[in-house]
Design a protein around this motif. Structure first.
Motif, mmCIF file in Angstrom:
data_model
loop_
_atom_site.group_PDB
_atom_site.id
_atom_site.type_symbol
_atom_site.label_atom_id
_atom_site.label_comp_id
_atom_site.label_asym_id
_atom_site.label_seq_id
_atom_site.Cartn_x
_atom_site.Cartn_y
_atom_site.Cartn_z
ATOM 1 N N SER A 36 -30.958 -9.050 82.837
ATOM 2 C CA SER A 36 -30.391 -8.915 84.175
ATOM 3 C C SER A 36 -31.166 -9.779 85.169
ATOM 4 O O SER A 36 -30.595 -10.301 86.125
ATOM 5 N N SER B 51 -29.438 -12.775 87.390
ATOM 6 C CA SER B 51 -29.577 -12.840 88.846
ATOM 7 C C SER B 51 -30.123 -14.201 89.255
ATOM 8 O O SER B 51 -29.681 -14.807 90.233
ATOM 9 N N GLY C 184 -21.741 -6.778 90.453
ATOM 10 C CA GLY C 184 -22.928 -6.402 89.706
ATOM 11 C C GLY C 184 -23.483 -7.483 88.791
ATOM 12 O O GLY C 184 -24.292 -7.211 87.919
ATOM 13 N N ASP D 258 -28.554 -9.023 91.289
ATOM 14 C CA ASP D 258 -29.190 -7.976 92.069
ATOM 15 C C ASP D 258 -29.525 -8.507 93.469
ATOM 16 O O ASP D 258 -30.436 -9.314 93.638
ATOM 17 N N ASN E 9 -30.930 -7.107 96.007
ATOM 18 C CA ASN E 9 -32.267 -6.764 96.498
ATOM 19 C C ASN E 9 -33.317 -7.746 95.994
ATOM 20 O O ASN E 9 -34.211 -8.156 96.721
ATOM 21 N N CYS F 87 -39.144 -7.940 89.317
ATOM 22 C CA CYS F 87 -38.228 -6.853 89.658
ATOM 23 C C CYS F 87 -38.719 -6.148 90.907
ATOM 24 O O CYS F 87 -39.910 -6.162 91.199
#
Ligand SMILES: [Zn+2]
Ligand SMILES: [Zn+2]
Length: 148
Positions: free
Chosen positions: A54, A58, A83, A86, A88, A103
């Motif tokens: 993931s 991103s 989705g 990410d 954030n 992360c």
């Protein structure tokens, strides 16, 4: 297999077809990571491959939009909403010193595993005591400080 789209789902914005095969590749990697055997692994460790996929996905979308300017804002926002990336994490990458952040959990004030302040993976390599294993418990990161 044809894709099933409900009447409520609008077709993706223009440009999606060009990156669709890459995204499908990530989806495949994600499935592999999810199906990987958890045997002999620590509980958090089994999540690392999933987080890695993931993260790279991103990153791919971030670079497409911010670095290569290869996709439209409309498509970028759609991908976030779906989705694929990410938001954030991407917001952090735009800040100096966080360009390589693995992360968001690693910079949250709770759950820290290094000196009660920052995750060990955020500490510049030069400041880490020799012999210390840099491996964050959240995502298995081996160091993502921009200074190292
Ligand atoms: Zn990290
Ligand atoms: Zn991390």
């Amino acid at each position: 297999m044809p894709k099933i789209r409900t009447s409520r789902t609008k077709p993706p914005p223009e440009g999606f077809e060009e990156i669709e095969s890459v995204l499908e590749d990530y989806a495949r990697k994600m499935r592999d990571a999810e199906n990987e055997s958890h045997e002999g692994k620590r509980k958090t460790e089994s999540l690392w491959p999933i987080m890695r996929v993931s993260h790279t996905r991103s990153r791919y979308i971030y670079e497409l939009y911010y670095k290569r300017e290869a996709i439209s804002k409309q498509l970028y926002e759609w991908l976030i909403k779906q989705g694929y990336a990410d938001a954030n994490l991407i917001a952090k990458w735009k800040k100096p010193g966080y360009e390589k952040l693995c992360c968001v959990r690693c910079i949250q004030s709770k759950d820290m595993n290094y000196q009660g302040s920052t995750c060990i993976c955020r500490v510049p390599k030069a400041q880490v005591k020799a012999g210390t294993v840099v491996e964050c418990v959240h995502c298995g990161c081996r160091g993502c400080s921009s200074d190292s």
